[in-house]
Scaffold this motif. Sequence first.
Motif, PDB file in Angstrom:
ATOM      1  N   GLN A   1      -1.929 -11.665   6.287  1.00  0.00           N
ATOM      2  CA  GLN A   1      -1.521 -10.312   6.703  1.00  0.00           C
ATOM      3  C   GLN A   1      -2.102  -9.265   5.753  1.00  0.00           C
ATOM      4  O   GLN A   1      -2.599  -8.221   6.179  1.00  0.00           O
ATOM      5  CB  GLN A   1       0.001 -10.213   6.713  1.00  0.00           C
ATOM      6  CG  GLN A   1       0.512  -8.833   7.101  1.00  0.00           C
ATOM      7  CD  GLN A   1       2.039  -8.759   7.122  1.00  0.00           C
ATOM      8  OE1 GLN A   1       2.715  -9.782   7.199  1.00  0.00           O
ATOM      9  NE2 GLN A   1       2.571  -7.568   7.067  1.00  0.00           N
ATOM     10  N   GLU A   2      -2.054  -9.573   4.450  1.00  0.00           N
ATOM     11  CA  GLU A   2      -2.558  -8.594   3.489  1.00  0.00           C
ATOM     12  C   GLU A   2      -4.075  -8.453   3.567  1.00  0.00           C
ATOM     13  O   GLU A   2      -4.608  -7.333   3.500  1.00  0.00           O
ATOM     14  CB  GLU A   2      -2.088  -8.975   2.085  1.00  0.00           C
ATOM     15  CG  GLU A   2      -0.627  -8.589   1.917  1.00  0.00           C
ATOM     16  CD  GLU A   2       0.095  -9.306   0.802  1.00  0.00           C
ATOM     17  OE1 GLU A   2       1.243  -8.919   0.540  1.00  0.00           O
ATOM     18  OE2 GLU A   2      -0.450 -10.258   0.218  1.00  0.00           O
TER      19      GLU A   2
ATOM     20  N   GLY B   1      -4.878  -6.445   6.541  1.00  0.00           N
ATOM     21  CA  GLY B   1      -4.524  -5.046   6.262  1.00  0.00           C
ATOM     22  C   GLY B   1      -5.593  -4.359   5.435  1.00  0.00           C
ATOM     23  O   GLY B   1      -5.967  -3.215   5.701  1.00  0.00           O
TER      24      GLY B   1
ATOM     25  N   ARG C   1      -8.532  -3.579   7.567  1.00  0.00           N
ATOM     26  CA  ARG C   1      -8.261  -2.382   8.388  1.00  0.00           C
ATOM     27  C   ARG C   1      -8.450  -1.113   7.560  1.00  0.00           C
ATOM     28  O   ARG C   1      -9.042  -0.131   8.025  1.00  0.00           O
ATOM     29  CB  ARG C   1      -6.829  -2.468   8.934  1.00  0.00           C
ATOM     30  CG  ARG C   1      -6.402  -1.280   9.766  1.00  0.00           C
ATOM     31  CD  ARG C   1      -5.066  -1.522  10.445  1.00  0.00           C
ATOM     32  NE  ARG C   1      -3.972  -1.696   9.485  1.00  0.00           N
ATOM     33  CZ  ARG C   1      -2.711  -1.963   9.831  1.00  0.00           C
ATOM     34  NH1 ARG C   1      -2.385  -2.096  11.094  1.00  0.00           N
ATOM     35  NH2 ARG C   1      -1.771  -2.102   8.916  1.00  0.00           N
TER      36      ARG C   1
ATOM     37  N   LYS D   1      -2.757   0.062  -4.992  1.00  0.00           N
ATOM     38  CA  LYS D   1      -1.854  -0.617  -4.055  1.00  0.00           C
ATOM     39  C   LYS D   1      -2.448  -1.967  -3.612  1.00  0.00           C
ATOM     40  O   LYS D   1      -1.737  -2.968  -3.505  1.00  0.00           O
ATOM     41  CB  LYS D   1      -1.599   0.288  -2.840  1.00  0.00           C
ATOM     42  CG  LYS D   1      -0.744  -0.330  -1.748  1.00  0.00           C
ATOM     43  CD  LYS D   1       0.676  -0.596  -2.193  1.00  0.00           C
ATOM     44  CE  LYS D   1       1.539  -1.083  -1.032  1.00  0.00           C
ATOM     45  NZ  LYS D   1       2.878  -1.527  -1.511  1.00  0.00           N
TER      46      LYS D   1
ATOM     47  N   GLU E   1      -0.869  -5.888  -4.349  1.00  0.00           N
ATOM     48  CA  GLU E   1      -0.673  -6.963  -3.378  1.00  0.00           C
ATOM     49  C   GLU E   1      -1.464  -8.216  -3.779  1.00  0.00           C
ATOM     50  O   GLU E   1      -1.001  -9.349  -3.608  1.00  0.00           O
ATOM     51  CB  GLU E   1      -1.070  -6.488  -1.980  1.00  0.00           C
ATOM     52  CG  GLU E   1      -0.178  -5.357  -1.489  1.00  0.00           C
ATOM     53  CD  GLU E   1      -0.502  -4.866  -0.082  1.00  0.00           C
ATOM     54  OE1 GLU E   1       0.346  -4.165   0.478  1.00  0.00           O
ATOM     55  OE2 GLU E   1      -1.589  -5.151   0.445  1.00  0.00           O
TER      56      GLU E   1
ATOM     57  N   PHE F   1       3.170   3.174   3.298  1.00  0.00           N
ATOM     58  CA  PHE F   1       3.822   1.987   3.853  1.00  0.00           C
ATOM     59  C   PHE F   1       4.074   0.996   2.723  1.00  0.00           C
ATOM     60  O   PHE F   1       3.397   1.024   1.699  1.00  0.00           O
ATOM     61  CB  PHE F   1       2.964   1.365   4.959  1.00  0.00           C
ATOM     62  CG  PHE F   1       2.929   2.234   6.186  1.00  0.00           C
ATOM     63  CD1 PHE F   1       3.872   2.097   7.188  1.00  0.00           C
ATOM     64  CD2 PHE F   1       1.975   3.238   6.310  1.00  0.00           C
ATOM     65  CE1 PHE F   1       3.870   2.929   8.294  1.00  0.00           C
ATOM     66  CE2 PHE F   1       1.962   4.073   7.415  1.00  0.00           C
ATOM     67  CZ  PHE F   1       2.919   3.913   8.410  1.00  0.00           C
ATOM     68  N   THR F   2       5.040   0.130   2.962  1.00  0.00           N
ATOM     69  CA  THR F   2       5.387  -0.827   1.908  1.00  0.00           C
ATOM     70  C   THR F   2       4.264  -1.845   1.714  1.00  0.00           C
ATOM     71  O   THR F   2       4.102  -2.395   0.636  1.00  0.00           O
ATOM     72  CB  THR F   2       6.693  -1.557   2.243  1.00  0.00           C
ATOM     73  OG1 THR F   2       6.548  -2.182   3.532  1.00  0.00           O
ATOM     74  CG2 THR F   2       7.866  -0.590   2.298  1.00  0.00           C
ATOM     75  N   SER F   3       3.508  -2.095   2.784  1.00  0.00           N
ATOM     76  CA  SER F   3       2.406  -3.054   2.714  1.00  0.00           C
ATOM     77  C   SER F   3       1.209  -2.496   3.478  1.00  0.00           C
ATOM     78  O   SER F   3       1.386  -1.902   4.559  1.00  0.00           O
ATOM     79  CB  SER F   3       2.868  -4.378   3.345  1.00  0.00           C
ATOM     80  OG  SER F   3       1.757  -5.127   3.786  1.00  0.00           O
ATOM     81  N   ILE F   4       0.002  -2.693   2.933  1.00  0.00           N
ATOM     82  CA  ILE F   4      -1.204  -2.185   3.614  1.00  0.00           C
ATOM     83  C   ILE F   4      -1.381  -2.892   4.957  1.00  0.00           C
ATOM     84  O   ILE F   4      -1.885  -2.307   5.905  1.00  0.00           O
ATOM     85  CB  ILE F   4      -2.442  -2.378   2.708  1.00  0.00           C
ATOM     86  CG1 ILE F   4      -2.312  -1.497   1.461  1.00  0.00           C
ATOM     87  CG2 ILE F   4      -3.736  -2.035   3.457  1.00  0.00           C
ATOM     88  CD1 ILE F   4      -3.396  -1.722   0.418  1.00  0.00           C
ATOM     89  N   GLY F   5      -0.918  -4.142   5.044  1.00  0.00           N
ATOM     90  CA  GLY F   5      -1.037  -4.890   6.297  1.00  0.00           C
ATOM     91  C   GLY F   5       0.181  -4.741   7.185  1.00  0.00           C
ATOM     92  O   GLY F   5       0.406  -5.589   8.054  1.00  0.00           O
ATOM     93  N   CYS F   6       0.966  -3.700   6.992  1.00  0.00           N
ATOM     94  CA  CYS F   6       2.191  -3.516   7.785  1.00  0.00           C
ATOM     95  C   CYS F   6       1.872  -3.595   9.279  1.00  0.00           C
ATOM     96  O   CYS F   6       1.101  -2.781   9.793  1.00  0.00           O
ATOM     97  CB  CYS F   6       2.824  -2.169   7.456  1.00  0.00           C
ATOM     98  SG  CYS F   6       4.243  -1.802   8.513  1.00  0.00           S
TER      99      CYS F   6
END
Lengths: 263, 105
Positions: A46-47, A50, A53, A127, A131, B47-52
């Motif tokens: 997911q990260e 993200g 993206r 950020k 992560e 957002f709390t996560s970049i992949g939200c």
Amino acid sequence: MSREAQLRSTLVALSDSKLLLGYHYGEWTFGPPAIEAGIAACSMAQEEFGHTRLLNGILKREFDLEIDPLADERPPDSFASIAFLDHPLASWAELVAANAVVDLALSLVLSSFEGGDFQPLARAVPKMLLEERFHTEHAEGWVRVIESGEAAPRDALAGALARALRDVAAFFGPDGHDEDLVRSGARTTDDDALRRRLLARIAGLVADPAAVGLRREGDGWSLIEPLDWAAWDVERRRLSAGGPDQGMLDELRGTKNVAFKSA
Amino acid sequence: MTAALENRVWDALSRITDPEMPVSLVDMGMVYRVAVMDGAAEIDLTFTSIGCPAMDMILGDVRDAVSAIPGIDRVELEVVWSPPWTKDRLTQRGRTLLSAFGLAL
């Protein structure tokens, strides 16, 4: 290559590699040696997606380059991704090697933009690295677990790490190829320094650096078998021809489900 | 007038919850800036996560809620990542709600 072209190609390489790394983490949601490892792989996927993206948003805004991974129709041999990610990762050892070496390499490149003057990425990097910190902890934990175990998995990991290290060393490129980005202020560290940092980190992590293809060189580490840079492709940041497996790209793009895209 | 409109925007944002948490965007500390000028609301949020996976949904909720405020005829949203979101940005109310929800903070 101009600063703008170097920035663009570096961002494409980061985005393409993170897309494929995310694919492999997703691939290992099923079949890992512990259910927690599957959850971690899913979360890391997911990260990475993200981050892809986010990078693609910067490429679109700053360079008018659109590489939406789900709509992108580039052929495999135009991807600028790390070669270790080209094929499905056949074993947990390969996934751990990708986690420990490839993921770390991408984070090191990102870290070199922190404090640089390319603000669209410099502002996002803290950020992203926050992560990524957990990815590194996950990788290093698994390397230690496997290294303290049986010989066969230990050997499998050493082989996978050795292959990943060569592909990542190629990704960082020959000395001086990116010095314009550092000189112009976009990045604070060049790829050669990042490669040395990565090799030292892995040499310090494993019990036997020689088993993963590393040797002492001065106060640092280098590959026992040096790379031949004659075939290095500056745009794709790799030595080998080819690219990601077509089947993997079809899965990423949802080729079989294209009829649903307009639904 | 501008301050009153900005307060109404903050009120609207405090009624939008993160779909994964029973806490508003404001109590999550995800709203970094609100400014209203000439009917245009500018909102910086993170957002709390970049992949939200709920990013588009939340942005849509924000756009809908703020557009519905009388006097606002344009909404400009900027997703920002600096400073990075951490749980330190939660309000006290957000901490209380998340603790009650069973999350360790």
